[in-house]
Design a protein around this motif. Structure first.
Motif, PDB file in Angstrom:
ATOM      1  N   GLY A  27      42.099  47.307  39.634  1.00 58.48           N
ATOM      2  CA  GLY A  27      43.088  47.285  40.725  1.00 58.48           C
ATOM      3  C   GLY A  27      43.167  45.944  41.445  1.00 58.48           C
ATOM      4  N   ASN A  28      43.991  45.938  42.489  1.00 61.45           N
ATOM      5  CA  ASN A  28      44.150  44.703  43.270  1.00 61.45           C
ATOM      6  C   ASN A  28      42.954  44.511  44.191  1.00 61.45           C
ATOM      7  OD1 ASN A  28      46.628  43.862  42.319  1.00 61.45           O
ATOM      8  ND2 ASN A  28      47.729  45.299  43.668  1.00 61.45           N
ATOM      9  N   ARG A  29      42.476  43.270  44.204  1.00 59.37           N
ATOM     10  CA  ARG A  29      41.378  43.007  45.135  1.00 59.37           C
ATOM     11  C   ARG A  29      41.609  41.655  45.796  1.00 59.37           C
ATOM     12  NH1 ARG A  29      37.622  46.839  44.948  1.00 59.37           N
ATOM     13  NH2 ARG A  29      36.056  45.663  46.092  1.00 59.37           N
ATOM     14  N   TRP A  30      41.026  41.529  46.973  1.00 57.63           N
ATOM     15  CA  TRP A  30      41.145  40.274  47.707  1.00 57.63           C
ATOM     16  C   TRP A  30      40.058  39.297  47.260  1.00 57.63           C
ATOM     17  CZ3 TRP A  30      44.574  38.406  51.221  1.00 57.63           C
ATOM     18  CH2 TRP A  30      45.501  39.296  51.737  1.00 57.63           C
ATOM     19  N   PHE A  31      40.451  38.009  47.121  1.00 57.25           N
ATOM     20  CA  PHE A  31      39.454  36.989  46.742  1.00 57.25           C
ATOM     21  C   PHE A  31      39.543  35.773  47.644  1.00 57.25           C
ATOM     22  CE2 PHE A  31      39.821  39.460  42.883  1.00 57.25           C
ATOM     23  CZ  PHE A  31      38.492  39.575  42.494  1.00 57.25           C
ATOM     24  N   ASP A  32      38.380  35.286  47.918  1.00 55.72           N
ATOM     25  CA  ASP A  32      38.278  33.981  48.563  1.00 55.72           C
ATOM     26  C   ASP A  32      38.100  32.998  47.407  1.00 55.72           C
ATOM     27  OD1 ASP A  32      37.862  31.942  50.245  1.00 55.72           O
ATOM     28  OD2 ASP A  32      36.095  32.760  51.249  1.00 55.72           O
ATOM     29  N   VAL A  33      39.081  32.105  47.173  1.00 51.60           N
ATOM     30  CA  VAL A  33      39.050  31.219  45.989  1.00 51.60           C
ATOM     31  C   VAL A  33      38.906  29.778  46.454  1.00 51.60           C
ATOM     32  CG1 VAL A  33      40.282  30.506  43.910  1.00 51.60           C
ATOM     33  CG2 VAL A  33      40.542  32.836  44.774  1.00 51.60           C
ATOM     34  N   TYR A  34      37.980  29.085  45.836  1.00 52.57           N
ATOM     35  CA  TYR A  34      37.728  27.694  46.213  1.00 52.57           C
ATOM     36  C   TYR A  34      37.764  26.884  44.924  1.00 52.57           C
ATOM     37  CZ  TYR A  34      35.463  23.866  48.707  1.00 52.57           C
ATOM     38  OH  TYR A  34      35.196  22.664  49.291  1.00 52.57           O
ATOM     39  N   GLN A  35      38.631  25.857  44.846  1.00 58.36           N
ATOM     40  CA  GLN A  35      38.710  25.030  43.626  1.00 58.36           C
ATOM     41  C   GLN A  35      38.655  23.567  44.019  1.00 58.36           C
ATOM     42  OE1 GLN A  35      41.151  26.833  40.350  1.00 58.36           O
ATOM     43  NE2 GLN A  35      42.439  27.439  42.090  1.00 58.36           N
ATOM     44  N   SER A  36      37.883  22.805  43.264  1.00 54.03           N
ATOM     45  CA  SER A  36      37.841  21.364  43.568  1.00 54.03           C
ATOM     46  C   SER A  36      37.871  20.561  42.260  1.00 54.03           C
ATOM     47  CB  SER A  36      36.610  21.048  44.401  1.00 54.03           C
ATOM     48  OG  SER A  36      35.475  21.424  43.700  1.00 54.03           O
ATOM     49  N   TYR A  52      36.132  40.342  35.723  1.00 55.28           N
ATOM     50  CA  TYR A  52      37.363  40.430  36.533  1.00 55.28           C
ATOM     51  C   TYR A  52      38.586  40.497  35.651  1.00 55.28           C
ATOM     52  CZ  TYR A  52      34.859  39.453  40.909  1.00 55.28           C
ATOM     53  OH  TYR A  52      34.033  39.526  41.982  1.00 55.28           O
ATOM     54  N   LEU A  53      38.585  39.678  34.551  1.00 52.25           N
ATOM     55  CA  LEU A  53      39.774  39.635  33.705  1.00 52.25           C
ATOM     56  C   LEU A  53      39.770  40.747  32.655  1.00 52.25           C
ATOM     57  CD1 LEU A  53      40.118  35.773  33.347  1.00 52.25           C
ATOM     58  CD2 LEU A  53      41.508  37.307  34.709  1.00 52.25           C
ATOM     59  N   GLY A  54      38.734  41.570  32.660  1.00 53.90           N
ATOM     60  CA  GLY A  54      38.717  42.753  31.805  1.00 53.90           C
ATOM     61  C   GLY A  54      38.331  42.450  30.363  1.00 53.90           C
ATOM     62  N   ILE A  55      37.564  41.385  30.135  1.00 55.43           N
ATOM     63  CA  ILE A  55      37.119  41.123  28.758  1.00 55.43           C
ATOM     64  C   ILE A  55      35.584  41.149  28.691  1.00 55.43           C
ATOM     65  CG2 ILE A  55      39.113  39.859  27.825  1.00 55.43           C
ATOM     66  CD1 ILE A  55      37.808  37.328  28.747  1.00 55.43           C
ATOM     67  N   ASN A  56      35.118  41.242  27.458  1.00 57.71           N
ATOM     68  CA  ASN A  56      33.694  41.534  27.295  1.00 57.71           C
ATOM     69  C   ASN A  56      32.776  40.367  27.607  1.00 57.71           C
ATOM     70  OD1 ASN A  56      34.216  44.127  26.617  1.00 57.71           O
ATOM     71  ND2 ASN A  56      34.499  43.637  24.457  1.00 57.71           N
ATOM     72  N   SER A  57      33.082  39.184  27.020  1.00 55.16           N
ATOM     73  CA  SER A  57      32.129  38.087  27.235  1.00 55.16           C
ATOM     74  C   SER A  57      32.861  36.815  27.640  1.00 55.16           C
ATOM     75  CB  SER A  57      31.316  37.831  25.974  1.00 55.16           C
ATOM     76  OG  SER A  57      32.140  37.193  25.017  1.00 55.16           O
ATOM     77  N   GLU A  86      42.863  32.521  50.364  1.00 53.75           N
ATOM     78  CA  GLU A  86      42.460  33.947  50.359  1.00 53.75           C
ATOM     79  C   GLU A  86      43.631  34.705  49.813  1.00 53.75           C
ATOM     80  OE1 GLU A  86      41.268  35.511  54.125  1.00 53.75           O
ATOM     81  OE2 GLU A  86      39.471  34.271  54.197  1.00 53.75           O
ATOM     82  N   LYS A  87      43.469  35.343  48.664  1.00 51.97           N
ATOM     83  CA  LYS A  87      44.624  36.014  48.041  1.00 51.97           C
ATOM     84  C   LYS A  87      44.206  37.295  47.374  1.00 51.97           C
ATOM     85  CE  LYS A  87      48.122  32.575  47.126  1.00 51.97           C
ATOM     86  NZ  LYS A  87      47.383  31.298  47.303  1.00 51.97           N
ATOM     87  N   LYS A  88      45.232  38.109  47.125  1.00 49.89           N
ATOM     88  CA  LYS A  88      45.000  39.354  46.417  1.00 49.89           C
ATOM     89  C   LYS A  88      45.334  39.109  44.946  1.00 49.89           C
ATOM     90  CE  LYS A  88      46.108  43.626  48.672  1.00 49.89           C
ATOM     91  NZ  LYS A  88      47.250  44.317  49.205  1.00 49.89           N
ATOM     92  N   TYR A  89      44.432  39.527  44.030  1.00 46.95           N
ATOM     93  CA  TYR A  89      44.702  39.377  42.600  1.00 46.95           C
ATOM     94  C   TYR A  89      44.536  40.704  41.906  1.00 46.95           C
ATOM     95  CZ  TYR A  89      44.477  34.352  43.302  1.00 46.95           C
ATOM     96  OH  TYR A  89      44.730  33.085  43.728  1.00 46.95           O
ATOM     97  N   PRO A  90      45.395  40.892  40.850  1.00 50.88           N
ATOM     98  CA  PRO A  90      45.215  42.120  40.066  1.00 50.88           C
ATOM     99  C   PRO A  90      44.064  41.885  39.086  1.00 50.88           C
ATOM    100  CG  PRO A  90      47.128  40.897  39.267  1.00 50.88           C
ATOM    101  CD  PRO A  90      46.519  40.070  40.343  1.00 50.88           C
ATOM    102  N   VAL A  91      42.996  42.643  39.257  1.00 54.11           N
ATOM    103  CA  VAL A  91      41.871  42.510  38.337  1.00 54.11           C
ATOM    104  C   VAL A  91      41.601  43.881  37.753  1.00 54.11           C
ATOM    105  CG1 VAL A  91      40.831  40.555  39.547  1.00 54.11           C
ATOM    106  CG2 VAL A  91      40.203  42.889  40.188  1.00 54.11           C
ATOM    107  N   LYS A  92      40.674  43.905  36.885  1.00 45.62           N
ATOM    108  CA  LYS A  92      40.356  45.187  36.276  1.00 45.62           C
ATOM    109  C   LYS A  92      39.912  46.155  37.394  1.00 45.62           C
ATOM    110  CE  LYS A  92      37.707  47.196  32.564  1.00 45.62           C
ATOM    111  NZ  LYS A  92      36.345  47.556  32.780  1.00 45.62           N
TER     112      LYS A  92
END
Ligand code: ATP
Ligand code: MG
Length: 633
Positions: A94-103, A43-48, A86-92
């Motif tokens: 283009g922009n895509r929608w993500f369901d993000v859950y953090q605890s 997603y962040l456009g890096i290799n590993s 639920e937000k839109k993020y710029p990823v490799k």
């Protein structure tokens, strides 16, 4: 056992880290990546994932996006509880929608950092969006549709569009929510419509039918309606779509009425015409016999009764002729007020003793082009009906005249709509406080022979409508059961002042002299006519058709007057008249007919017709007409 568990969790870790289609990460309290899976790195456009370790989102994402993510981590750390977004993020890519859950990630009571995952929900979002868009599209289609759309559930309205609200006479759809749909259907159609509703509930489509809906103000609107099953908010409902066809219906009705009027008119006119020739023989002979008899004779009474019965029959024929529109002859500029004033006494004595007659005559009334005799007939018929509607009770008959500018809106519910134009009309209204009429009766009143009276002939209004039609006028009727009825006659106003109309002179025993040529294809008419003319002092020649008449006229000098029938074989009255005028341009011709068409009248008017006599006629009428001819000579 512990070993087994560890093996399995190694598999799980590997799956999460390598293969899972969602991003997983652990960050410390400063937001630095402690661990992340392969998807996160992608997603962040890096290799590993290793390249992420020790870095924050600020190293990879634009600062406004990175700031938002930092705030979320702060929130998780501060409150110690999970955050879901639920937000839109710029990823490799283009922009895509993500369901993000953090605890929060804890070690007993201590918060060590944050564990989170992000699931790409772009496809779902697009699907949701297109669903919302299509819903919106359909809603707009329904809302702005010119067709009325109704949805009812358990028989009660749950949705209507603007057109439906308008159709039922409400200012907005909400005013009708919760109202019973069947209440808006004309009572005699409710059973049919109720069956259709049941049918729709059983998931069957109902075909198009015509229905009559009752609006909030009680007026009727004619519609074409289809209805089908619909699930609305999860409930079994009925979707009905209606189109207003009132205008079309009105035109069709008017057409049917006109056609009926025309076909019956031809019939009535034909009967009346032949009937008049027969009556001519009866009345004429009775009249002659009365003249010749000794006043003491015992058969005088019988003859008078024959004459009276025949005159009654002639009156019937007159009504039928009027209906057929073929009785019209003498068009003058008339002042209806004068006409009514002259009739006032006759009207007074014709109505029931219990009825009071009032007249409100508008003084500035324009004149109309009309036949005085026929308009008198219309007024008389209306007054008699009014009086009969009042019956034995007390009541009031009001005659009102006036003048009004009629636009198409006012004229749309008149009878005889087909020949009516916008413009200035003189009206004559006859209102009574009688028993009134119901809807069904009102539909039929102008049909010849329709009557609700024991002794009625059903010809009064038929004659009236025939006459009004011939005058290019119209009739409006308002009636309410037990309250009364108003007939309003509209006649096109003429812009010229009224003329003084003809009066029939008194019987004074006048006799003429000279030769009269009597032309008629009916032998009985020739016979009785000849005798009448002789009785009046003339010598008489007869011809049985136009051709013979022309021959006799050519061969005989000094024919004083020609009494000419209008409708004959070979050469009809009009052609014969033309030929006679070619022979002698000053020839005096009196036209006689059982019926007369307005058009023929127009043709003759400019051509110095000496007179006209309507069959059947009595000796006295013939005398009057001839006297006029000789006076003008
Ligand atoms: N003013 C009125 N009030 C109530 N009903 C009326 C009125 N005028 C006419 N009608 C109804 O219309 C029917 C037809 O009227 P119409 O004048 O043509 O015939 P009629 O009066 O029955 O018979 P006729 O006039 O030939 O003697 C009547 O029988 C009556 O039912
Ligand atoms: Mg009548």
């Amino acid at each position: 056992m512990e070993k087994v568990l560890k093996d399995w969790s190694d598999h799980l870790n590997k799956a999460i880290l390598q293969d899972f289609p969602f991003a997983v990460w652990i960050k410390d309290k400063e937001g630095r990546y402690l661990a992340a899976n392969k998807r996160m790195a992608e997603y962040l456009g890096i290799n590993s994932p290793e390249e992420l370790l020790g870095k924050t989102v600020h190293d990879f994402l634009p600062s406004e996006v990175a700031n938002v993510i930092s705030h979320e981590i702060d929130a998780v750390l501060t409150f110690g509880s999970p955050v879901h977004s639920e937000k839109k993020y710029p990823v490799k890519g283009g922009n895509r929608w993500f369901d993000v859950y953090q605890s929060p990630l804890t070690n007993g009571s201590e918060v060590l950092g944050v564990i989170g995952y992000a699931w790409d929900i772009t496809e779902r979002k697009l699907a949701e969006h297109s669903l919302a868009e299509s819903e919106d599209r359909y809603r707009r289609v329904v809302e702005v549709s010119p067709e009325a759309i109704f949805i009812h559930c358990d028989g009660l309205f749950v949705y209507l569009n603007q057109a439906a609200a308008r159709m039922l006479g409400a200012s907005k759809p909400e005013d009708l929510y919760g109202r019973r749909a069947l209440d808006f259907v004309r009572s005699d159609m409710q059973d049919v419509v109720a069956k259709r509703i049941e049918n729709a509930w059983s998931h069957n489509d109902n075909p198009l039918i015509e229905e009559e809906l009752v609006r909030l103000d009680g007026s009727i609107v004619y519609v074409e309606m289809v209805s089908v099953y619909l699930s609305y908010n999860g409930k079994d409902s009925v979707l009905a779509i209606a189109r207003d066809v009132s205008e079309r219906k009105q035109m069709q009705d008017a057409l049917v009425k006109t056609q009926k009027l025309e076909s019956l008119g031809v019939l009535a006119g034909g009967i009346a015409h032949d009937f008049n020739n027969v009556l001519m023989a009866i009345i004429g002979n009775a009249d002659l016999a009365l003249h010749k008899l000794n006043p003491e004779s015992p058969v005088i009474d019988n003859l008078r009764r024959i004459e009276q019965a025949a005159l009654k029959a002639a009156d019937l024929a007159k009504q039928m002729l009027a209906y057929s529109g073929k009785g019209k002859f003498v068009i003058e500029k008339l002042n209806l007020n004068r006409l009514l004033e002259d009739m006032a006494h006759m009207l007074e004595v014709s109505i029931s003793k219990k009825a009071v007659l009032r007249m409100h005559l508008y003084s500035g009334l324009p004149s109309v082009d009309g036949d005085a005799t026929q308009l008198r007939q219309v007024i008389m018929n209306l007054i008699l009906n009014a009086s009969e509607a009042i019956g034995n009770k007390s009541g009031v008959i009001t005659i009102t005249t006036g003048c009004m500018d009629c636009d198409s809106n006012y004229l749309k519910d008149v009878w005889l709509i087909e020949n009516i134009k916008e413009g200035l009309y003189v009206y004559l209204e006859v209102a009574d406080t009688g028993h009134g009429m119901d809807h069904k009766t009102l539909e039929k009143i102008f049909e010849p022979f329709f009557t609700t009276k024991f002794t009625g002939r059903g010809l009064g209004l038929a004659a009236a409508i025939g006459i009004i039609r011939g005058h290019k006028g119209a009739i409006k009727v308002y009636s309410e059961l037990d309250k009364g009825t108003t007939f309003k006659i509209l006649l096109p106003a003429s812009n010229k002042p009224a003329e003084v109309f003809n009066h029939v002179s008194e019987n004074d025993g006048w006799r003429g002299s000279g030769t009269v040529l009597l032309v008629d294809d009916e032998e009985t008419v020739r016979g009785v006519g000849k005798e009448m003319l002789q009785e009046l002092g003339f010598s008489v020649l007869t011809a049985s058709d136009g051709r013979e008449a022309v021959d006799i006229f050519k061969a005989t000098p000094n024919i004083t007057v020609v009494l000419l029938d209008l409708i004959m074989p070979h050469l009809d009255g009009e052609q014969c008249f033309r030929k006679l005028r070619q022979i002698d341009k000053d020839v005096k011709v009196i036209l006689s007919s059982g019926y007369n068409e307005h058009e023929v009248n127009q043709k003759f008017l400019g051509k110095k017709l000496a007179g006209f006599i309507q069959k059947p006629y009595k000796l006295s009428t013939l005398r009057d007409v001839l006297k006029n001819v000789f006076r003008e000579k």
